[in-house]
Motif scaffolding. Structure first.
Motif, mmCIF file in Angstrom:
data_model
loop_
_atom_site.group_PDB
_atom_site.id
_atom_site.type_symbol
_atom_site.label_atom_id
_atom_site.label_comp_id
_atom_site.label_asym_id
_atom_site.label_seq_id
_atom_site.Cartn_x
_atom_site.Cartn_y
_atom_site.Cartn_z
ATOM 1 N N ASP A 282 0.974 -0.714 -0.291
ATOM 2 C CA ASP A 282 -0.321 -0.162 -0.296
ATOM 3 C C ASP A 282 0.847 1.401 0.316
ATOM 4 O OD1 ASP A 282 -2.190 -1.682 -0.165
ATOM 5 O OD2 ASP A 282 -2.581 -0.956 2.114
ATOM 6 N N GLY A 283 2.065 0.967 0.576
ATOM 7 C CA GLY A 283 2.843 2.438 0.998
ATOM 8 C C GLY A 283 3.817 2.237 -0.468
ATOM 9 N N ALA A 284 3.405 1.255 -1.734
ATOM 10 C CA ALA A 284 4.773 1.746 -2.550
ATOM 11 C C ALA A 284 4.329 3.119 -3.804
ATOM 12 C CB ALA A 284 4.446 0.325 -3.865
ATOM 13 N N PRO A 285 3.532 3.059 -3.873
ATOM 14 C CA PRO A 285 3.714 4.333 -4.483
ATOM 15 C C PRO A 285 4.544 6.066 -4.117
ATOM 16 C CG PRO A 285 1.278 3.445 -4.462
ATOM 17 C CD PRO A 285 1.776 2.749 -3.394
ATOM 18 N N GLN A 286 4.536 5.951 -2.509
ATOM 19 C CA GLN A 286 5.427 6.461 -1.642
ATOM 20 C C GLN A 286 6.735 6.726 -2.163
ATOM 21 O OE1 GLN A 286 2.545 5.297 -0.705
ATOM 22 N NE2 GLN A 286 0.898 7.039 -0.776
#
Ligand code: FMN
Length: 231
Positions: A216-220
């Motif tokens: 879930d934190g991959a984009p950031q």
């Protein structure tokens, strides 16, 4: 690309538990036993011309279902915009989106089984045999200077089709920037394994590693990593 709709329903596992979870046995000892040649990684300056960059990745999403996934399927798949993507495939898409680079997927001539246990067994045998599975043709790498190279950690190493790619492609003078997803073991020395196999290439020491429990934190994570690389 919108945010993923599937969330990991289990908490982060410790390394040992994650490794046990992939195949029912610990492989912690195997890293020390490995005789894979390990090379040197380096600090690299990345040119910013996106037409000279490509994101090359390998990923095996264990289902194409978007709902009702088993825990094993959810470990390897993330649902984005109603599509089931492999974890590494998703990260590859994020990098391509941010850099405007092309993408190319490493696909084997003989497809991997989707059944988790069969996949685990096949990957283990390939590693034990030091196999070089045949891969489908990829775009001509001579058009690119920078290759973002993505892969899941398999048995504490890069999947064997990555060795096929690295050994059969002329990578002299190229910059390779590794990125990876994993189930608890982090990079496991894979940038050095890539450096050992990619003759004449420079491999960045600033690889990206994302746990499958933190997709879930991959984009950031991708955006800040690219900015650290000067992109
Ligand atoms: C054959 C196989 C071996 C794996 N070995 C490891 C491992 O040694 N360490 C680890 O942390 N995760 C391991 N995993 C978990 C994957 O690295 C992780 O689920 C990854 O995000 C899958 O990416 P993908 O969906 O892009 O294929 C393994 C998974 C498979 C299928």
């Amino acid at each position: 690309m919108s945010q993923p709709t599937a969330r990991r329903s289990f908490i982060a596992l410790s390394s040992a538990a994650a490794l046990a979870a992939i195949g029912g046995c610990s492989i912690l000892g195997r890293e020390d036993e490995s005789d894979t040649p390990r090379g040197k990684t380096s600090q690299v300056a990345v040119a910013t011309d996106s037409s000279r960059m490509i994101v090359v990745y390998f990923s095996v999403p264990e289902t194409d279902k978007t709902t009702g996934l088993t825990e094993e399927e959810e470990n390897s798949v993330i649902v984005v915009d109603g599509q089931a993507l492999g974890n590494t495939q998703y990260v590859a898409q994020l990098i391509a989106q941010d850099t405007r680079a092309q993408t190319a997927r490493i696909e084997t001539v003989e497809a991997y089984p989707l059944d988790h246990q069969q996949l685990i067994d096949k990957a283990r045998k390939e590693q034990d045999d030091k196999a070089r599975p045949q891969i489908q043709q990829l775009p001509d790498m001579s058009s690119y200077d920078t290759i973002f190279l993505g892969y899941p950690i398999w048995w504490s190493d890069i999947p064997m089709p990555l060795y096929t790619f690295l050994e059969q492609t002329d990578l002299k003078g190229k910059t390779i920037i590794p990125f990876s997803t994993h189930g608890g073991s982090g990079l496991s020395g894979t940038p050095e394994a890539i450096a050992g196999a990619a003759s004449g290439a420079t491999v960045s020491d600033h690889a990206l590693s994302i746990s499958r429990d933190q997709m879930d934190g991959a984009p950031q994570a991708v955006t800040s990593w690219l900015s650290e690389l000067g992109l």
